[in-house]
Design an enzyme around this catalytic site. Sequence first.
Site, PDB file in Angstrom:
ATOM      1  N   HIS A 128      -3.030   0.588   8.454  1.00 28.31           N
ATOM      2  CA  HIS A 128      -1.691   1.153   8.256  1.00 28.31           C
ATOM      3  C   HIS A 128      -1.755   2.392   7.349  1.00 28.31           C
ATOM      4  O   HIS A 128      -1.175   3.426   7.660  1.00 28.31           O
ATOM      5  CB  HIS A 128      -0.778   0.071   7.654  1.00 28.31           C
ATOM      6  CG  HIS A 128       0.638   0.503   7.413  1.00 28.31           C
ATOM      7  ND1 HIS A 128       1.714  -0.039   8.091  1.00 28.31           N
ATOM      8  CD2 HIS A 128       1.158   1.430   6.566  1.00 28.31           C
ATOM      9  CE1 HIS A 128       2.830   0.551   7.668  1.00 28.31           C
ATOM     10  NE2 HIS A 128       2.526   1.439   6.726  1.00 28.31           N
ATOM     11  N   GLU A 129      -2.486   2.259   6.231  1.00 29.04           N
ATOM     12  CA  GLU A 129      -2.527   3.368   5.258  1.00 29.04           C
ATOM     13  C   GLU A 129      -3.338   4.558   5.778  1.00 29.04           C
ATOM     14  O   GLU A 129      -2.943   5.713   5.593  1.00 29.04           O
ATOM     15  CB  GLU A 129      -3.098   2.897   3.919  1.00 29.04           C
ATOM     16  CG  GLU A 129      -2.313   1.781   3.232  1.00 29.04           C
ATOM     17  CD  GLU A 129      -0.823   2.027   3.153  1.00 29.04           C
ATOM     18  OE1 GLU A 129      -0.389   3.198   3.095  1.00 29.04           O
ATOM     19  OE2 GLU A 129      -0.071   1.040   3.165  1.00 29.04           O
ATOM     20  N   GLY A 160       0.835  -1.189   0.000  1.00 31.37           N
ATOM     21  CA  GLY A 160       0.000   0.000   0.000  1.00 31.37           C
ATOM     22  C   GLY A 160       0.874   1.245   0.000  1.00 31.37           C
ATOM     23  O   GLY A 160       2.080   1.163   0.248  1.00 31.37           O
ATOM     24  N   CYS A 200       7.313  -0.637   6.286  1.00 33.51           N
ATOM     25  CA  CYS A 200       6.803   0.614   5.710  1.00 33.51           C
ATOM     26  C   CYS A 200       7.823   1.156   4.724  1.00 33.51           C
ATOM     27  O   CYS A 200       9.013   1.199   5.040  1.00 33.51           O
ATOM     28  CB  CYS A 200       6.550   1.622   6.831  1.00 33.51           C
ATOM     29  SG  CYS A 200       5.872   3.191   6.253  1.00 33.51           S
ATOM     30  N   LEU A 201       7.361   1.559   3.548  1.00 32.09           N
ATOM     31  CA  LEU A 201       8.281   2.115   2.551  1.00 32.09           C
ATOM     32  C   LEU A 201       8.961   3.378   3.068  1.00 32.09           C
ATOM     33  O   LEU A 201      10.029   3.744   2.594  1.00 32.09           O
ATOM     34  CB  LEU A 201       7.534   2.423   1.249  1.00 32.09           C
ATOM     35  CG  LEU A 201       6.947   1.211   0.500  1.00 32.09           C
ATOM     36  CD1 LEU A 201       6.193   1.675  -0.734  1.00 32.09           C
ATOM     37  CD2 LEU A 201       8.037   0.218   0.127  1.00 32.09           C
ATOM     38  N   GLN A 248       2.953   9.800   2.030  1.00 29.58           N
ATOM     39  CA  GLN A 248       4.290   9.237   1.839  1.00 29.58           C
ATOM     40  C   GLN A 248       4.969   9.765   0.587  1.00 29.58           C
ATOM     41  O   GLN A 248       6.186   9.633   0.451  1.00 29.58           O
ATOM     42  CB  GLN A 248       4.213   7.709   1.740  1.00 29.58           C
ATOM     43  CG  GLN A 248       3.815   7.040   3.040  1.00 29.58           C
ATOM     44  CD  GLN A 248       3.766   5.531   2.842  1.00 29.58           C
ATOM     45  OE1 GLN A 248       2.761   4.991   2.409  1.00 29.58           O
ATOM     46  NE2 GLN A 248       4.857   4.849   3.160  1.00 29.58           N
ATOM     47  N   HIS A 253      -1.366   6.650   8.098  1.00 27.46           N
ATOM     48  CA  HIS A 253      -0.470   7.586   7.402  1.00 27.46           C
ATOM     49  C   HIS A 253      -1.190   8.903   7.095  1.00 27.46           C
ATOM     50  O   HIS A 253      -0.608   9.980   7.197  1.00 27.46           O
ATOM     51  CB  HIS A 253       0.002   6.999   6.064  1.00 27.46           C
ATOM     52  CG  HIS A 253       1.238   6.157   6.163  1.00 27.46           C
ATOM     53  ND1 HIS A 253       2.418   6.593   6.730  1.00 27.46           N
ATOM     54  CD2 HIS A 253       1.483   4.897   5.739  1.00 27.46           C
ATOM     55  CE1 HIS A 253       3.327   5.638   6.650  1.00 27.46           C
ATOM     56  NE2 HIS A 253       2.789   4.582   6.059  1.00 27.46           N
TER      57      HIS A 253
HETATM   58 ZN   LIG Z   1       3.726   2.826   5.672  1.00 31.10          ZN
END
Ligand SMILES: [Zn+2]
Length: 182
Positions: A144-145, A49, A102-103, A54, A148
């Site tokens: 999670h998304e 995701g 996480c990216l 981000q 963010h």
């Molecule tokens: Zn993340």
Amino acid sequence: MAILKVARLGHPVLRKVAEQVPLAELRSPRIQSFIDDMVETMREYNGAGLAATQVHTLKQVAVIEVLENPRYPGAPSIPLTVIVNPQVTPLTQEMEEDWEGCLSIPDLRGKVPRYTAVTLQALDRHGEPMNLTAKDFFARVIQHETDHLNGIVYLDRMKNFATLTHLAEWNKYWLGSPERDD
Ligand SMILES: [Zn+2]
């Protein structure tokens, strides 16, 4: 289409709350092409995701996708889902801990408690209302998304950092779980 630069932990943008996207703006070619870029960026970095925050954009947009992976037979797959202005409501008090990455926090994994079932109310990329129930891994990625989009990263949700693990050590000692970076 373009691959976007992903903000890493410490960049102030990751701690800001994203703004709702009005319908007219959502339907504009600019936002539509931004969504295409988000999908391309998520795929490029093999993420499950990606939230707009981000990629330095404070708009309530996130993309989620998990494709079948022959390396992880039986791992849950999630079709491409674009969510705009999401509202997430837990369907249970039950939480389960599992690995997340996480990216924006490269090279780390940690076990994060999440609700095992949630409802998601959002708009799709065309502005149509979406109302779905998600369980387990899909519910985890949604939480999670959407975190963010509210300036929250998974580290904030960990009970403590006892499971925080570098990727090389995770592969050595903990592999067997199909979680990927979000
Ligand atoms: Zn993340």
